[in-house]
Every structure is written in structure tokens, then in C-alpha cells.
Design a protein around this motif. Structure first.
Motif, PDB file in Angstrom:
ATOM      1  N   SER A 167      -7.918   1.535  13.861  1.00  0.00           N
ATOM      2  CA  SER A 167      -6.881   0.543  14.135  1.00  0.00           C
ATOM      3  C   SER A 167      -5.683   0.840  13.233  1.00  0.00           C
ATOM      4  CB  SER A 167      -7.414  -0.859  13.843  1.00  0.00           C
ATOM      5  OG  SER A 167      -7.632  -1.015  12.450  1.00  0.00           O
ATOM      6  N   LEU A 168      -4.566   0.196  13.517  1.00  0.00           N
ATOM      7  CA  LEU A 168      -3.384   0.359  12.664  1.00  0.00           C
ATOM      8  C   LEU A 168      -3.679  -0.113  11.243  1.00  0.00           C
ATOM      9  CD1 LEU A 168      -0.632  -0.866  15.138  1.00  0.00           C
ATOM     10  CD2 LEU A 168      -1.038   1.476  14.394  1.00  0.00           C
ATOM     11  N   LYS A 169      -4.457  -1.185  11.129  1.00  0.00           N
ATOM     12  CA  LYS A 169      -4.796  -1.723   9.812  1.00  0.00           C
ATOM     13  C   LYS A 169      -5.620  -0.717   8.998  1.00  0.00           C
ATOM     14  CE  LYS A 169      -6.666  -5.832   7.635  1.00  0.00           C
ATOM     15  NZ  LYS A 169      -7.169  -7.186   7.852  1.00  0.00           N
ATOM     16  N   GLU A 170      -6.589  -0.072   9.631  1.00  0.00           N
ATOM     17  CA  GLU A 170      -7.411   0.933   8.942  1.00  0.00           C
ATOM     18  C   GLU A 170      -6.555   2.118   8.494  1.00  0.00           C
ATOM     19  OE1 GLU A 170     -11.777   0.689  10.991  1.00  0.00           O
ATOM     20  OE2 GLU A 170     -10.104   1.389  12.237  1.00  0.00           O
ATOM     21  N   ALA A 171      -5.628   2.538   9.346  1.00  0.00           N
ATOM     22  CA  ALA A 171      -4.759   3.658   9.009  1.00  0.00           C
ATOM     23  C   ALA A 171      -3.843   3.296   7.839  1.00  0.00           C
ATOM     24  CB  ALA A 171      -3.927   4.065  10.225  1.00  0.00           C
ATOM     25  N   ASN A 172      -3.289   2.085   7.846  1.00  0.00           N
ATOM     26  CA  ASN A 172      -2.451   1.638   6.728  1.00  0.00           C
ATOM     27  C   ASN A 172      -3.232   1.631   5.425  1.00  0.00           C
ATOM     28  OD1 ASN A 172      -0.059   1.208   8.155  1.00  0.00           O
ATOM     29  ND2 ASN A 172      -0.704  -0.837   8.774  1.00  0.00           N
ATOM     30  N   ARG A 173      -4.447   1.141   5.483  1.00  0.00           N
ATOM     31  CA  ARG A 173      -5.285   1.076   4.286  1.00  0.00           C
ATOM     32  C   ARG A 173      -5.557   2.481   3.739  1.00  0.00           C
ATOM     33  NH1 ARG A 173     -10.467  -1.215   5.727  1.00  0.00           N
ATOM     34  NH2 ARG A 173      -9.118  -2.756   6.671  1.00  0.00           N
ATOM     35  N   TRP A 174      -5.825   3.449   4.633  1.00  0.00           N
ATOM     36  CA  TRP A 174      -6.083   4.815   4.189  1.00  0.00           C
ATOM     37  C   TRP A 174      -4.836   5.411   3.531  1.00  0.00           C
ATOM     38  CZ3 TRP A 174      -4.334   9.751   4.778  1.00  0.00           C
ATOM     39  CH2 TRP A 174      -5.177  10.765   4.316  1.00  0.00           C
TER      40      TRP A 174
ATOM     41  N   SER B 115       8.927  -0.231   5.796  1.00  0.00           N
ATOM     42  CA  SER B 115       8.954  -0.908   7.093  1.00  0.00           C
ATOM     43  C   SER B 115      10.032  -1.975   7.115  1.00  0.00           C
ATOM     44  CB  SER B 115       7.603  -1.552   7.379  1.00  0.00           C
ATOM     45  OG  SER B 115       6.595  -0.590   7.342  1.00  0.00           O
ATOM     46  N   THR B 116      10.654  -2.119   8.283  1.00  0.00           N
ATOM     47  CA  THR B 116      11.700  -3.128   8.448  1.00  0.00           C
ATOM     48  C   THR B 116      11.234  -4.300   9.300  1.00  0.00           C
ATOM     49  OG1 THR B 116      12.565  -1.932  10.356  1.00  0.00           O
ATOM     50  CG2 THR B 116      13.544  -1.437   8.207  1.00  0.00           C
ATOM     51  N   GLU B 117      10.006  -4.252   9.776  1.00  0.00           N
ATOM     52  CA  GLU B 117       9.478  -5.327  10.609  1.00  0.00           C
ATOM     53  C   GLU B 117       8.109  -5.750  10.105  1.00  0.00           C
ATOM     54  OE1 GLU B 117       7.470  -2.924  14.253  1.00  0.00           O
ATOM     55  OE2 GLU B 117       9.661  -2.997  14.225  1.00  0.00           O
ATOM     56  N   GLU B 118       7.701  -6.929  10.489  1.00  0.00           N
ATOM     57  CA  GLU B 118       6.393  -7.450  10.112  1.00  0.00           C
ATOM     58  C   GLU B 118       5.321  -6.850  11.006  1.00  0.00           C
ATOM     59  OE1 GLU B 118       5.666  -9.687   7.623  1.00  0.00           O
ATOM     60  OE2 GLU B 118       7.748  -9.480   7.021  1.00  0.00           O
ATOM     61  N   GLY B 119       4.092  -6.860  10.537  1.00  0.00           N
ATOM     62  CA  GLY B 119       2.977  -6.401  11.355  1.00  0.00           C
ATOM     63  C   GLY B 119       2.368  -5.121  10.822  1.00  0.00           C
ATOM     64  N   GLU B 120       1.494  -4.550  11.615  1.00  0.00           N
ATOM     65  CA  GLU B 120       0.744  -3.365  11.199  1.00  0.00           C
ATOM     66  C   GLU B 120       1.443  -2.057  11.546  1.00  0.00           C
ATOM     67  OE1 GLU B 120      -1.849  -3.438   9.253  1.00  0.00           O
ATOM     68  OE2 GLU B 120      -1.918  -5.612   9.284  1.00  0.00           O
ATOM     69  N   ARG B 121       2.466  -2.102  12.402  1.00  0.00           N
ATOM     70  CA  ARG B 121       3.232  -0.887  12.715  1.00  0.00           C
ATOM     71  C   ARG B 121       4.193  -0.642  11.574  1.00  0.00           C
ATOM     72  NH1 ARG B 121       3.113   1.343  17.661  1.00  0.00           N
ATOM     73  NH2 ARG B 121       1.947   0.217  19.227  1.00  0.00           N
ATOM     74  N   ARG B 122       3.774   0.198  10.646  1.00  0.00           N
ATOM     75  CA  ARG B 122       4.556   0.402   9.431  1.00  0.00           C
ATOM     76  C   ARG B 122       5.098   1.817   9.361  1.00  0.00           C
ATOM     77  NH1 ARG B 122       0.396  -1.949   5.197  1.00  0.00           N
ATOM     78  NH2 ARG B 122       1.828  -1.054   3.712  1.00  0.00           N
ATOM     79  N   THR B 123       6.078   1.997   8.480  1.00  0.00           N
ATOM     80  CA  THR B 123       6.688   3.301   8.237  1.00  0.00           C
ATOM     81  C   THR B 123       6.604   3.588   6.751  1.00  0.00           C
ATOM     82  OG1 THR B 123       8.225   2.951  10.072  1.00  0.00           O
ATOM     83  CG2 THR B 123       8.797   4.668   8.485  1.00  0.00           C
ATOM     84  N   PHE B 124       6.159   4.786   6.411  1.00  0.00           N
ATOM     85  CA  PHE B 124       6.044   5.197   5.020  1.00  0.00           C
ATOM     86  C   PHE B 124       6.975   6.374   4.762  1.00  0.00           C
ATOM     87  CE2 PHE B 124       2.106   3.081   5.995  1.00  0.00           C
ATOM     88  CZ  PHE B 124       1.836   2.351   4.860  1.00  0.00           C
ATOM     89  N   PHE B 125       7.607   6.363   3.601  1.00  0.00           N
ATOM     90  CA  PHE B 125       8.574   7.373   3.194  1.00  0.00           C
ATOM     91  C   PHE B 125       8.018   8.143   2.017  1.00  0.00           C
ATOM     92  CE2 PHE B 125      11.936   7.879  -0.111  1.00  0.00           C
ATOM     93  CZ  PHE B 125      12.597   8.955   0.445  1.00  0.00           C
TER      94      PHE B 125
END
Length: 80
Positions: free
Chosen positions: A42-49, A61-71
Motif C-alpha cells: 500500500s502507499l502507507k507501507e511504501a512511505n514507512r519503508w 509533499s504539498t497535499e495531505e494523504g499517502e501520495r507523498r513526494t520525497f526529495f
């Protein structure tokens, strides 16, 4: 059959090199690359990793939720 060693490979494949030289990773891209290697996260599992294993990446990230952007940032000012 998913293999643990393929996770960093999927992460590297999801890195986008922007014209200005920045390197970013979008969670949705990472999940798509994982699915191609039989990892169904899931997006949550990927974010955690990413948060736990990729210390050179910062959430921009510029928006709320699990669809995030990392720099990718270099905290060593270009030194290794």
C-alpha cells in the motif's frame, strides 16, 4: 515470488531526475515499481519503508494523504 533484495532496486527505479538536477521519488511510482517485482504494498507501507531506510530523502509533499513526494538532499554538502 517477491524477494526482499528487490525492494531497493524498485526504489532506485522510481527515482526521477528533474531537469534542474533534483532527484525525487513519488510514493505512487515506488508502489508501481514494487508491483512489477511482485511486491504488493500500500502507499502507507511504501512511505514507512522510505522513512525508515532512505535517510537522504525528505518529505516535500504539498497535499495531505499517502501520495507523498520525497526529495533527495545531501546533508554532507557534497562530501561522502
Amino acid at each position: 515470488m517477491p524477494r526482499y533484495y528487490e525492494i531497493p532496486i524498485a526504489f532506485r527505479n522510481s527515482i526521477v531526475h528533474e531537469p534542474g538536477g533534483r532527484r525525487i521519488v513519488r510514493t505512487a511510482d515506488f508502489v508501481r515499481e514494487l508491483a512489477a517485482l511482485n511486491h504488493h504494498w500500500s502507499l502507507k507501507e511504501a512511505n514507512r519503508w522510505i522513512e525508515n531506510y532512505q535517510h537522504g530523502f525528505k518529505d516535500i509533499s504539498t497535499e495531505e494523504g499517502e501520495r507523498r513526494t520525497f526529495f533527495f538532499f545531501n546533508s554532507n554538502n557534497g562530501r561522502y
